[in-house]
Design a protein around this motif. Structure first.
Motif, PDB file in Angstrom:
ATOM      1  N   HIS A  57       0.812  -1.214   0.000  1.00  0.00           N
ATOM      2  CA  HIS A  57       0.000   0.000   0.000  1.00  0.00           C
ATOM      3  C   HIS A  57       0.852   1.274   0.000  1.00  0.00           C
ATOM      4  CE1 HIS A  57      -3.558  -2.360   0.772  1.00  0.00           C
ATOM      5  NE2 HIS A  57      -3.117  -2.795   1.936  1.00  0.00           N
ATOM      6  N   LEU A  58       0.218   2.353  -0.423  1.00  0.00           N
ATOM      7  CA  LEU A  58       0.772   3.696  -0.240  1.00  0.00           C
ATOM      8  C   LEU A  58       0.035   4.431   0.869  1.00  0.00           C
ATOM      9  CD1 LEU A  58       1.398   4.766  -3.945  1.00  0.00           C
ATOM     10  CD2 LEU A  58       3.063   3.931  -2.258  1.00  0.00           C
TER      11      LEU A  58
ATOM     12  N   PHE B 111      -2.355   8.637   2.719  1.00  0.00           N
ATOM     13  CA  PHE B 111      -1.408   8.664   1.596  1.00  0.00           C
ATOM     14  C   PHE B 111      -0.020   8.988   2.118  1.00  0.00           C
ATOM     15  CE2 PHE B 111       0.569  10.622  -2.239  1.00  0.00           C
ATOM     16  CZ  PHE B 111       0.523   9.484  -3.038  1.00  0.00           C
TER      17      PHE B 111
ATOM     18  N   THR C 166      -0.382  -1.993  -5.362  1.00  0.00           N
ATOM     19  CA  THR C 166      -0.779  -1.347  -4.115  1.00  0.00           C
ATOM     20  C   THR C 166      -1.906  -2.074  -3.388  1.00  0.00           C
ATOM     21  OG1 THR C 166      -2.237   0.150  -5.347  1.00  0.00           O
ATOM     22  CG2 THR C 166       0.003   0.916  -4.842  1.00  0.00           C
TER      23      THR C 166
ATOM     24  N   ALA D 197      -6.491   1.182  -2.717  1.00  0.00           N
ATOM     25  CA  ALA D 197      -6.038   2.565  -2.547  1.00  0.00           C
ATOM     26  C   ALA D 197      -6.983   3.326  -1.633  1.00  0.00           C
ATOM     27  CB  ALA D 197      -5.951   3.263  -3.899  1.00  0.00           C
TER      28      ALA D 197
ATOM     29  N   GLU E 275      -2.584   8.259  -5.835  1.00  0.00           N
ATOM     30  CA  GLU E 275      -1.802   7.084  -6.214  1.00  0.00           C
ATOM     31  C   GLU E 275      -1.530   7.076  -7.716  1.00  0.00           C
ATOM     32  OE1 GLU E 275      -2.869   2.444  -6.046  1.00  0.00           O
ATOM     33  OE2 GLU E 275      -2.606   3.395  -4.083  1.00  0.00           O
TER      34      GLU E 275
ATOM     35  N   PRO F 189      -1.266   0.561 -10.026  1.00  0.00           N
ATOM     36  CA  PRO F 189      -2.228   1.229  -9.140  1.00  0.00           C
ATOM     37  C   PRO F 189      -3.551   0.489  -8.983  1.00  0.00           C
ATOM     38  CG  PRO F 189      -2.158   2.327 -11.265  1.00  0.00           C
ATOM     39  CD  PRO F 189      -1.119   1.236 -11.320  1.00  0.00           C
TER      40      PRO F 189
END
Length: 451
Positions: free
Chosen positions: A89-90, A97, A116, A119, A125, A144
């Motif tokens: 993940h981001l 985020f 990821t 999201a 992203e 993404p």
């Protein structure tokens, strides 16, 4: 105008201090090669890279007429493919985020591609994925995801479908934006999962899930591409589970006979349908009090406020019943994944960063836990490279083979005989461009966890 000029200068310095664009060919000589295929380590191998592609892999004596070439001495070092993290993940709980802090951390740890897997900030992203692709930012290649999709009773921050048309329009919308994966979450209803899978595949995207309402068997038969977390999220064996609902109890996690016919049938079904499982061992380990620790490298990257959350983490604790129970569960999760892999299943891996487990560093920890689970070093690397690429449908990355993209990591030491060498990243190459991990990490000190 002057302010814009200063911003551009700052950006340029930040990017190029950590990367070195090399136009001439590179020869890495006499290095130990773990190529990602699962095969045995090859010692004293030399590798030629031209235009970001592996061109030749052979003994050094078979390279002749070397001119205008950069030569790197690989003695006492190991080369592996760039790690392909497929639950990376981001975001983390509480921070929707993580931006360039996370992307640089991933890359500095040797992760050159991430999926990821859901999201929290899909527009951001997509934007950072584009910036990395065009060279405006540093990080791994990002595959993404769209927003999470769940069902009634699920997290209100996720998409909760109202009807088929709305759900199909939502998937089309995000697919056109550039999303490649959709992740369904615990409360998704069976009829909506079937729609997600159908519409995602129509739009040339894929679906994974953290399941509960739907069993692994049901999701696999519907055509889901992957399932996350392995034994920890299996609902096939829950007692008193109602069909299509996230219900029932989890005695199975402690009592299920992993050698039973029922488990064999489930694993065989997943393998038959080519359903990929994703291992996330490092984040589960973080929930075991007796095994949780904050390593110095992670502590330096955390902001002071974020680090304060874990100030007592390294204080020795008495092993209580909760720790003992969770320790046994970790071993059972490992055994489930080992059995799946050995039967021929596609097991991939990702960090699922959270708590004190940071992006990138948690991927390195996954390698150590896979080794603890009984996988050999070449098998663990295959899980974290080739199998990740297989999950993504990528044939250009994941192994060090002639004709593939030059995504690789040089480790300072012998990874076969010293497993902690996975943390000794000397250089990272993505598409033939080198990155200095020390410079990347130096730029991140004290930044992780800032809102």
């Amino acid at each position: 105008m002057r302010k814009l000029f200063l911003i551009l200068i700052l950006f340029t310095n930040t990017v190029f201090i950590a990367q070195n664009s090399v136009s001439k060919p590179i020869l890495i000589k006499n290095i130990n090669l773990i190529d990602g295929t699962g095969g045995a380590t090859q010692e004293n191998i030399s590798i030629l890279i031209e235009n970001g592609i592996f061109k030749k892999i052979d003994a050094y004596s078979n390279f002749q007429n070397l001119q205008n070439i950069q030569i790197i001495d690989g003695k006492d070092k190991t080369i592996i493919p760039g790690l392909v993290g497929v639950h990376n993940h981001l975001h983390i709980p509480g921070i929707p985020f993580l931006g360039e802090t996370a992307t640089k951390l991933y890359l500095a740890a040797g992760v050159t591609t991430i999926q990821t897997c859901g999201a929290a900030s899909p527009y951001k992203e997509l934007a950072i994925a584009e910036k990395i692709e065009t060279g405006e930012a540093i990080g791994p290649n990002i595959i993404p995801s769209g927003p999470y999709i769940t069902g009634e009773g699920g997290n209100q921050n996720m998409i909760i479908p109202k009807n088929e048309n709305q759900l199909r329009d939502t998937i089309k919308f995000w697919a056109k934006k550039g999303v490649k994966w959709f992740k369904v979450y615990r409360n998704i209803e069976p009829e909506f999962l079937e729609i997600v899978i159908d519409e995602a595949h129509i739009n040339n995207t894929k679906v994974t899930g953290h399941l509960c309402s739907i069993t692994f068997k049901e999701a696999s038969e519907m055509g889901i591409d992957a399932i996350e977390h392995g034994l920890n999220s299996v609902s096939d064996f829950r007692t008193n589970k109602k069909a299509g609902e996230c219900s029932g109890s989890r005695e199975y996690i402690d009592s299920l006979d992993l050698e039973s016919i029922e488990v064999d049938k489930l694993l065989n079904k997943l393998i038959e349908n080519k359903t990929v499982l994703t291992s996330t061992l490092s984040i589960y380990e973080a929930s075991i009090p007796s095994r949780s620790f904050l390593d110095e490298k992670s502590a330096q990257i955390m902001s002071e406020t974020f680090r304060e959350n874990f100030k007592d983490l390294n204080t020795p604790l008495e092993t209580n019943e909760n720790s003992k129970t969770r320790e046994k569960r970790l071993k059972r999760i490992m055994d489930f994944e080992y059995k799946f892999f050995k039967k021929g299943g596609i097991l991939s891996a990702g960090v699922d960063a959270g708590r004190h487990i940071l992006p990138g560093f948690g991927d390195q920890r996954n390698f150590l836990l896979l080794r603890e689970a009984g996988f050999t070093t070449p098998e663990a690397i295959k899980i974290m490279t080739k199998n990740g690429a297989t999950k993504l449908g990528r044939t250009d990355i994941g192994t060090i083979e002639i004709g593939k993209r030059a995504d690789f990591v040089i480790l300072d030491g012998d990874l076969i005989n010293e497993k902690n060498t996975i943390t000794k990243v000397e250089a990272i190459y993505k598409n033939g461009t080198s990155y200095n991990p020390e410079k990347l990490l130096r730029d991140l000190k004290g930044k992780f966890g800032d809102l």
